[in-house]
Design a protein around this motif. Structure first.
Motif, mmCIF file in Angstrom:
data_model
loop_
_atom_site.group_PDB
_atom_site.id
_atom_site.type_symbol
_atom_site.label_atom_id
_atom_site.label_comp_id
_atom_site.label_asym_id
_atom_site.label_seq_id
_atom_site.Cartn_x
_atom_site.Cartn_y
_atom_site.Cartn_z
ATOM 1 N N PRO A 88 -32.471 12.548 26.973
ATOM 2 C CA PRO A 88 -31.846 13.541 26.083
ATOM 3 C C PRO A 88 -30.412 13.144 25.732
ATOM 4 O O PRO A 88 -29.732 12.468 26.505
ATOM 5 C CB PRO A 88 -31.877 14.831 26.903
ATOM 6 N N GLN A 89 -29.975 13.596 24.550
ATOM 7 C CA GLN A 89 -28.638 13.240 24.071
ATOM 8 C C GLN A 89 -27.957 14.461 23.475
ATOM 9 O O GLN A 89 -28.582 15.239 22.758
ATOM 10 C CB GLN A 89 -28.741 12.165 22.989
ATOM 11 N N VAL A 90 -26.687 14.601 23.790
ATOM 12 C CA VAL A 90 -25.869 15.646 23.189
ATOM 13 C C VAL A 90 -24.537 15.032 22.774
ATOM 14 O O VAL A 90 -24.199 13.919 23.179
ATOM 15 C CB VAL A 90 -25.620 16.831 24.152
ATOM 16 N N VAL A 91 -23.804 15.775 21.960
ATOM 17 C CA VAL A 91 -22.473 15.336 21.528
ATOM 18 C C VAL A 91 -21.449 16.349 21.996
ATOM 19 O O VAL A 91 -21.616 17.552 21.768
ATOM 20 C CB VAL A 91 -22.402 15.193 19.992
ATOM 21 N N PHE A 92 -20.412 15.871 22.664
ATOM 22 C CA PHE A 92 -19.253 16.700 22.980
ATOM 23 C C PHE A 92 -18.180 16.340 21.954
ATOM 24 O O PHE A 92 -17.723 15.194 21.902
ATOM 25 C CB PHE A 92 -18.729 16.423 24.387
ATOM 26 N N MET A 93 -17.811 17.303 21.118
ATOM 27 C CA MET A 93 -16.781 17.075 20.113
ATOM 28 C C MET A 93 -15.453 17.588 20.652
ATOM 29 O O MET A 93 -15.240 18.792 20.792
ATOM 30 C CB MET A 93 -17.136 17.785 18.802
ATOM 31 N N LEU A 146 -18.019 24.843 30.259
ATOM 32 C CA LEU A 146 -19.180 25.183 31.092
ATOM 33 C C LEU A 146 -20.420 25.452 30.263
ATOM 34 O O LEU A 146 -21.548 25.140 30.685
ATOM 35 C CB LEU A 146 -18.854 26.391 31.976
ATOM 36 N N GLU A 147 -20.258 26.048 29.074
ATOM 37 C CA GLU A 147 -21.402 26.254 28.177
ATOM 38 C C GLU A 147 -22.038 24.918 27.824
ATOM 39 O O GLU A 147 -23.263 24.758 27.851
ATOM 40 C CB GLU A 147 -20.933 26.966 26.897
ATOM 41 N N ALA A 148 -21.191 23.936 27.477
ATOM 42 C CA ALA A 148 -21.697 22.611 27.127
ATOM 43 C C ALA A 148 -22.293 21.918 28.342
ATOM 44 O O ALA A 148 -23.351 21.270 28.269
ATOM 45 C CB ALA A 148 -20.567 21.779 26.523
#
Length: 392
Positions: free
Chosen positions: A300-305, A367-369
């Motif tokens: 899985p992949q996510v982006v932290f901006m 924490l949400e991310a």
């Protein structure tokens, strides 16, 4: 001589013959009070107002450094004595921007400016209480009994905030400011991270891996193949990267038969909000290549901006307004388009930077991310554990 004196005295007694007095110049215009920034909800009216030292001025208004074209029923400008105002009816997104008023007379001119920020309807909600999220993460149990810890790999350009994310998360869970993970220099643009470095998070089973930043030049920064090998579990802890020579099977440090404990369970791409528009296409392409490899592996992949406070004044003042900011949504959309990732996988975050004391709103946003990537990583382990059981 006497004749001249007589004419002068006669002129004083006869107003018709008196020489005209010079017309006094008006006072040089100055602002007694200046325009103030305004934050308004979509559909509400907003007024910009200031006070001058004289009413004898002409007034002009600009929006975003262009002459304001007043629309009937939408804009109303006026002057009441020394007060000057601009009214905008039913604020829309297009009304957001910098407004400048200039006052002028024969003695000079002066200008002042203010921002109007229009809040849009909140499109994503955040739990702005940190304790329930911290408690849930501390009580989290990994679904696969064979895996000791969830492993997250952060990657992105130099200075994106990868190391700062680790510092922020460790600060949240360890209860004090954590600054041991060195961050890239804003002045030199060089990464402090040279190794495949592991960072544990307090007493919870979560581990972050930090890598060198991606750069344009092939001879600088981490090689995409090294990150892909790390995803597969071939790169050992503390391995020192060599930009031009990615690790391979001939390297004595190469992990030939990695287990789930060696592999990365979630890939986190880190993008700075204030620099996404300026990022070189070559760096974006490297990130796409890495993401494509992760997709093939089912990771899985996510982006932290990061650095959201640097692109939005409203968010800078109040981070809880983040999902009511048009600017933030625009940056998320740009990030989505350039990286090819869906909006629901992009999480705007703010790292500890100038703060020296805990900030619950900042913590809650992170924490949400973080909660999202924990569940994504655990889902990856469930799938892989089930596949192994099926093969057996």
């Amino acid at each position: 001589m006497m004749s001249s004196l007589f004419q002068f005295l006669f002129g004083l007694q006869n107003p018709a013959r008196r020489p005209p007095l010079p017309v006094p110049r008006p006072s040089s215009p100055e602002f007694v009070t200046v325009l103030a920034d305004k934050q308004v909800k979509e559909g509400e009216d907003v007024t910009l107002q200031c006070q001058t030292n004289t009413g004898h001025v002409t007034v002009t208004w600009e929006k975003k450094d262009q002459k304001l074209c007043c629309v009937e029923g939408k804009h109303r400008t006026g002057k009441e004595g020394s007060a000057i105002f601009l009214e905008i009816k039913k604020a829309e997104l297009g009304d957001e921007g910098k407004y400048t008023v200039t006052i002028q007379n024969s003695s000079g001119s002066a200008s002042c400016s203010a921002m109007i920020i229009v809040e849009i309807n909140e499109w994503r909600t955040v739990q702005w209480k940190q304790d329930p999220m911290i408690s849930a993460l501390k009580n989290f149990r990994i679904s696969s009994g064979d895996v000791r810890e969830l492993r997250f790999l952060l990657h992105g350009p130099v200075g994106a905030g990868k190391s700062s994310i680790i510092n922020t998360i460790k600060t949240i869970f360890e209860g004090h400011q954590f600054i041991n993970c060195l961050t890239a220099s804003a002045l030199t643009g060089e990464s402090f991270t040279t190794k495949f470095e592991k960072f544990n998070v307090g007493d919870v089973p979560f581990t972050f891996y930090d890598v060198m930043g991606l750069e344009v030049n092939e001879s600088k920064g981490v090689h995409p193949d090294d990150i892909i090998n790390a995803l597969k579990g071939h790169v050992p802890n503390n391995y020192e990267f060599k930009a031009c020579t990615p690790i391979d099977e001939d390297n004595r440090n190469y992990i030939l038969n990695p287990t789930l404990n060696n592999k990365i369970h979630c890939l986190v791409s880190v993008i700075p909000a204030d620099k996404i528009s300026m990022m070189e296409e070559e760096v974006i392409q490297k990130m796409r290549t890495i993401r494509a490899a992760a997709s093939k592996l089912g990771i899985p992949q996510v982006v932290f901006m990061t650095r959201v406070d640097q692109v939005c004044t409203m968010t800078q003042k109040d981070v809880t307004k983040l999902y009511q900011s048009r600017k933030i949504k625009e940056k998320m959309t740009e990030c989505s388009n350039r990286l090819g990732v869906t909006m629901n996988c992009i999480f705007p975050v703010k790292n500890y930077h100038e703060e020296t004391k805990p900030n619950e709103q900042l913590n809650s946003l992170m924490l949400e991310a973080f909660t999202q990537i924990v569940h994504s990583a655990d889902d990856f382990l469930k799938r892989n554990s089930n596949q192994q059981k099926t093969v057996e």
